[in-house]
Design an enzyme around this catalytic site. Structure first.
Site, mmCIF file in Angstrom:
data_model
loop_
_atom_site.group_PDB
_atom_site.id
_atom_site.type_symbol
_atom_site.label_atom_id
_atom_site.label_comp_id
_atom_site.label_asym_id
_atom_site.label_seq_id
_atom_site.Cartn_x
_atom_site.Cartn_y
_atom_site.Cartn_z
ATOM 1 N N ASP A 120 -10.910 -3.477 -13.640
ATOM 2 C CA ASP A 120 -10.296 -2.228 -13.172
ATOM 3 C C ASP A 120 -10.022 -2.281 -11.668
ATOM 4 O OD1 ASP A 120 -9.253 0.300 -13.426
ATOM 5 O OD2 ASP A 120 -11.198 1.316 -13.398
ATOM 6 N N ASN A 134 -6.656 -2.607 -10.232
ATOM 7 C CA ASN A 134 -5.420 -3.278 -9.804
ATOM 8 C C ASN A 134 -4.470 -2.316 -9.092
ATOM 9 O OD1 ASN A 134 -6.413 -5.448 -11.205
ATOM 10 N ND2 ASN A 134 -5.003 -5.268 -12.933
ATOM 11 N N TRP A 148 -5.668 -1.397 -5.630
ATOM 12 C CA TRP A 148 -5.559 -2.579 -4.754
ATOM 13 C C TRP A 148 -4.125 -2.679 -4.219
ATOM 14 C CZ3 TRP A 148 -2.835 -7.200 -4.650
ATOM 15 C CH2 TRP A 148 -3.381 -8.238 -3.871
ATOM 16 N N ARG A 172 2.249 -0.677 -8.324
ATOM 17 C CA ARG A 172 1.074 -0.982 -9.146
ATOM 18 C C ARG A 172 1.163 -2.352 -9.822
ATOM 19 N NH1 ARG A 172 -2.382 2.974 -10.420
ATOM 20 N NH2 ARG A 172 -2.790 1.964 -12.409
ATOM 21 N N SER A 231 -5.868 -0.936 -22.792
ATOM 22 C CA SER A 231 -6.583 -0.085 -23.737
ATOM 23 C C SER A 231 -5.616 0.713 -24.601
ATOM 24 C CB SER A 231 -7.513 0.878 -22.978
ATOM 25 O OG SER A 231 -6.772 1.950 -22.428
ATOM 26 N N ASN A 260 -3.970 3.196 -22.524
ATOM 27 C CA ASN A 260 -3.073 2.806 -21.421
ATOM 28 C C ASN A 260 -1.588 3.042 -21.714
ATOM 29 O OD1 ASN A 260 -5.244 0.090 -20.342
ATOM 30 N ND2 ASN A 260 -5.001 2.113 -19.419
ATOM 31 N N ARG A 267 -17.898 4.238 -15.972
ATOM 32 C CA ARG A 267 -17.685 4.690 -17.357
ATOM 33 C C ARG A 267 -17.196 3.493 -18.160
ATOM 34 N NH1 ARG A 267 -13.848 7.765 -14.386
ATOM 35 N NH2 ARG A 267 -11.846 6.705 -14.238
ATOM 36 N N GLU A 325 -26.522 -4.812 -21.024
ATOM 37 C CA GLU A 325 -26.811 -4.373 -19.656
ATOM 38 C C GLU A 325 -25.463 -4.063 -18.997
ATOM 39 O OE1 GLU A 325 -29.926 -4.131 -18.336
ATOM 40 O OE2 GLU A 325 -30.695 -4.659 -20.317
HETATM 41 C C1 IPE Z 1 -9.904 0.608 -18.544
HETATM 42 O O1 IPE Z 1 -9.387 0.977 -17.311
HETATM 43 C C2 IPE Z 1 -8.929 -0.256 -19.289
HETATM 44 C C3 IPE Z 1 -8.701 -1.593 -18.744
HETATM 45 C C4 IPE Z 1 -9.303 -2.131 -17.727
HETATM 46 C C5 IPE Z 1 -7.716 -2.375 -19.441
HETATM 47 P P1 IPE Z 1 -8.596 2.347 -17.088
HETATM 48 O O2 IPE Z 1 -8.193 2.356 -15.672
HETATM 49 O O3 IPE Z 1 -7.529 2.484 -18.100
HETATM 50 O O4 IPE Z 1 -9.717 3.429 -17.396
HETATM 51 P P2 IPE Z 1 -9.821 4.953 -16.930
HETATM 52 O O5 IPE Z 1 -8.525 5.608 -17.279
HETATM 53 O O6 IPE Z 1 -10.051 4.951 -15.447
HETATM 54 O O7 IPE Z 1 -10.996 5.499 -17.672
HETATM 55 C C1 IPE Z 2 -6.851 -2.080 -14.527
HETATM 56 O O1 IPE Z 2 -6.380 -1.614 -13.311
HETATM 57 C C2 IPE Z 2 -5.777 -2.734 -15.352
HETATM 58 C C3 IPE Z 2 -5.327 -1.954 -16.516
HETATM 59 C C4 IPE Z 2 -5.834 -0.833 -16.930
HETATM 60 C C5 IPE Z 2 -4.198 -2.498 -17.250
HETATM 61 P P1 IPE Z 2 -5.772 -0.157 -13.157
HETATM 62 O O2 IPE Z 2 -4.296 -0.244 -13.388
HETATM 63 O O3 IPE Z 2 -6.473 0.803 -14.030
HETATM 64 O O4 IPE Z 2 -6.058 0.148 -11.634
HETATM 65 P P2 IPE Z 2 -6.510 1.539 -11.004
HETATM 66 O O5 IPE Z 2 -7.725 1.973 -11.739
HETATM 67 O O6 IPE Z 2 -5.368 2.482 -11.203
HETATM 68 O O7 IPE Z 2 -6.765 1.230 -9.583
HETATM 69 MG MG MG Z 3 -8.082 1.996 -13.756
#
Ligand code: IPE
Ligand code: IPE
Ligand code: MG
Length: 240
Positions: free
Chosen positions: A18, A20, A23, A31, A63, A66, A192, A205
């Site tokens: 998580d 990306n 970052w 993104r 997910s 997503n 979470r 764990e």
């Molecule tokens: C969880 O991250 C799914 C993946 C890393 C692929 P999310 O960024 O989708 O989760 P939430 O929305 O913050 O719970």
């Molecule tokens: C995780 O990074 C990758 C995927 C869920 C595909 P995010 O895209 O959720 O990055 P943040 O949480 O918005 O920073």
């Molecule tokens: Mg995320």
């Protein structure tokens, strides 16, 4: 089950990759730039596994929730997955990595599903590291699909309801060939599990770290595994 001793190794590590988006945002970039940077981290972590004693690595790539993101982000991610498979297939094969995918393939583009199937077939003779990529994966969705198949077997008279145990249900899950994860790591500071491996992580764990996924290195990984070795797992029993 007896309590495990400390100094143990994590045979199966699962990672919620998580951060990306944040970052990229911190760099004033879109993104998807973060997702590309994130994809580049995967190889380093996979390649660090043998030396760290990790035989199974399961990573959360996309997910079932997503799909709620903008269409351009979803399309960009799907393109990235296709390119990743095409680009990395040979290297994964050469490094002895066996690749599997978990999640519901029905909603994915058939072209992507073909690449996923081909990569599984290509690497099925490998046994050095078992990399499982969770793509369109959700724990509730997985248990729901498993229950549907199980119910079908009951309806067809192949399975007696009295014989249904936790073991039975496990056999219907996408992860049926994998051990349960010993350790689940989530990057980016969120504490979470976001629907990841709900059933399988009953006694895992957890390690939540602030580092964003594109900044996560083999050195972070080694440190986390080292501290995992000092944890005492009790499985409901009394510690020693
Ligand atoms: C969880 O991250 C799914 C993946 C890393 C692929 P999310 O960024 O989708 O989760 P939430 O929305 O913050 O719970
Ligand atoms: C995780 O990074 C990758 C995927 C869920 C595909 P995010 O895209 O959720 O990055 P943040 O949480 O918005 O920073
Ligand atoms: Mg995320």
């Amino acid at each position: 089950m007896p309590a495990a001793k400390t100094g143990q190794r994590a045979e199966h590590v699962a990672i919620i990759m998580d951060g990306n988006g944040r970052w990229a945002q911190a760099r004033g970039r879109p993104r998807l730039f973060g997702h590309h940077a994130g994809a580049r981290r995967v190889s380093e972590i996979v390649e660090a596994c043998p030396e760290l004693g990790v035989r199974y690595l399961t990573i959360f790539a996309f997910s079932t929730e997503n799909w709620r993101r903008t269409q351009s982000e979803v399309t960009g991610l799907m393109t990235l997955f296709r390119r990743y498979i095409l680009k990395e297939a040979q290297r994964l094969l050469d490094r002895g990595v066996r690749v599997r995918f978990i999640g519901d393939r029905d909603r994915l583009d058939p072209k992507l599903v073909r690449l996923m199937d081909d990569l599984e077939v290509l690497t099925r003779g490998n046994d050095h590291v078992h990399l499982t990529i969770a793509l369109n994966y959700g724990g509730r969705d997985e248990v729901t699909r498993a229950t549907r198949r199980l119910a079908r077997e009951v309806a067809e008279g192949k399975l007696n309801p009295e014989d249904v145990s936790a073991e039975t249900l496990s056999r219907f899950l996408d992860t049926h060939t994998l051990p349960d994860p010993d350790l689940v790591i989530r990057t980016s500071g969120e504490a979470r599990i976001s629907n990841f491996l709900l059933w399988q992580s009953a006694y895992s764990e957890y390690e939540f770290i602030d580092t964003l996924w594109p900044d996560f290195t083999a050195a972070h990984f080694a440190r986390i595994l080292d501290s995992f070795g000092k944890r005492e797992r009790r499985y409901g029993a009394v510690g020693g």
